[in-house]
Design an enzyme around this catalytic site. Structure first.
Site, short mmCIF file in Angstrom:
data_model
loop_
_atom_site.label_atom_id
_atom_site.label_comp_id
_atom_site.label_asym_id
_atom_site.label_seq_id
_atom_site.Cartn_x
_atom_site.Cartn_y
_atom_site.Cartn_z
N GLU A 25 -1.96 -15.51 16.25
CA GLU A 25 -1.50 -14.06 15.55
C GLU A 25 -1.49 -12.95 16.82
O GLU A 25 -0.75 -12.09 16.39
CB GLU A 25 -2.01 -13.81 14.30
CG GLU A 25 -2.04 -14.76 13.06
CD GLU A 25 -2.72 -14.28 11.84
OE1 GLU A 25 -2.14 -14.12 11.04
OE2 GLU A 25 -4.01 -14.14 12.01
N TYR A 57 14.04 10.69 4.14
CA TYR A 57 13.46 9.59 4.09
C TYR A 57 13.94 8.59 5.40
O TYR A 57 13.28 7.58 5.82
CB TYR A 57 13.83 8.55 2.66
CG TYR A 57 15.33 8.55 2.41
CD1 TYR A 57 16.22 7.54 3.03
CD2 TYR A 57 15.68 9.29 1.43
CE1 TYR A 57 17.56 7.55 2.49
CE2 TYR A 57 17.05 9.36 1.12
CZ TYR A 57 18.04 8.59 1.67
OH TYR A 57 19.16 8.58 1.13
N LYS A 102 2.74 -9.49 3.95
CA LYS A 102 2.82 -10.34 5.00
C LYS A 102 3.25 -11.63 4.60
O LYS A 102 2.61 -12.46 4.23
CB LYS A 102 1.31 -10.59 5.57
CG LYS A 102 1.48 -11.33 6.96
CD LYS A 102 0.00 -10.96 7.60
CE LYS A 102 -0.27 -11.90 8.81
NZ LYS A 102 -1.85 -11.99 9.06
#
Length: 125
Positions: A25, A57, A102
């Protein structure tokens, strides 16, 4: 919290970054998904119909993308907290709610992540 119940949200913002504590990772960028809720009083914007009267935004999304892409945190908890503090400080908002997902982090699970809420009081801690 703001006295206005108005909220701007961004959902499903996909960003590539280094995230995780396992060796592989630390070498391979992964996709994370960010959801945000930000307080805003939309009354002035609804009267004048001008972006400067609200929270832009697009600017928020660009800043989130730049921050996350440059990050190399081991934990989604750290990423979420630091991102929340950045948004509070740079956009002067009263609070922020955000989720970091994730996808595929746990086999058999669609995604894993966490949600937090931070206020301006967290800037002084």
């Amino acid at each position: 919290m703001t006295t206005s119940p108005d909220i701007i949200f961004l959902r499903g913002l996909e960003i590539e970054c280094l995230i995780g504590f396992i060796d592989w990772e630390r070498r391979v960028k992964q996709t994370i998904v960010i959801d945000l809720e930000l307080p805003v009083d939309c009354r002035a914007a609804s009267i004048r119909d001008e972006v400067e009267d609200t929270l832009d935004y697009k600017k928020v999304a660009k800043r989130v993308i730049a921050f996350v892409e440059a990050s190399e945190f081991k934990l989604v908890e750290t990423l979420a907290h630091r991102l929340a503090l950045l948004l509070l400080e740079e956009f002067g908002i009263a609070w922020v709610r955000l989720s970091v997902n994730k996808p595929g982090a746990i086999r058999g699970s669609r995604d894993v992540g966490m949600s937090i809420e931070r206020t301006r009081a967290d800037l002084t801690r």
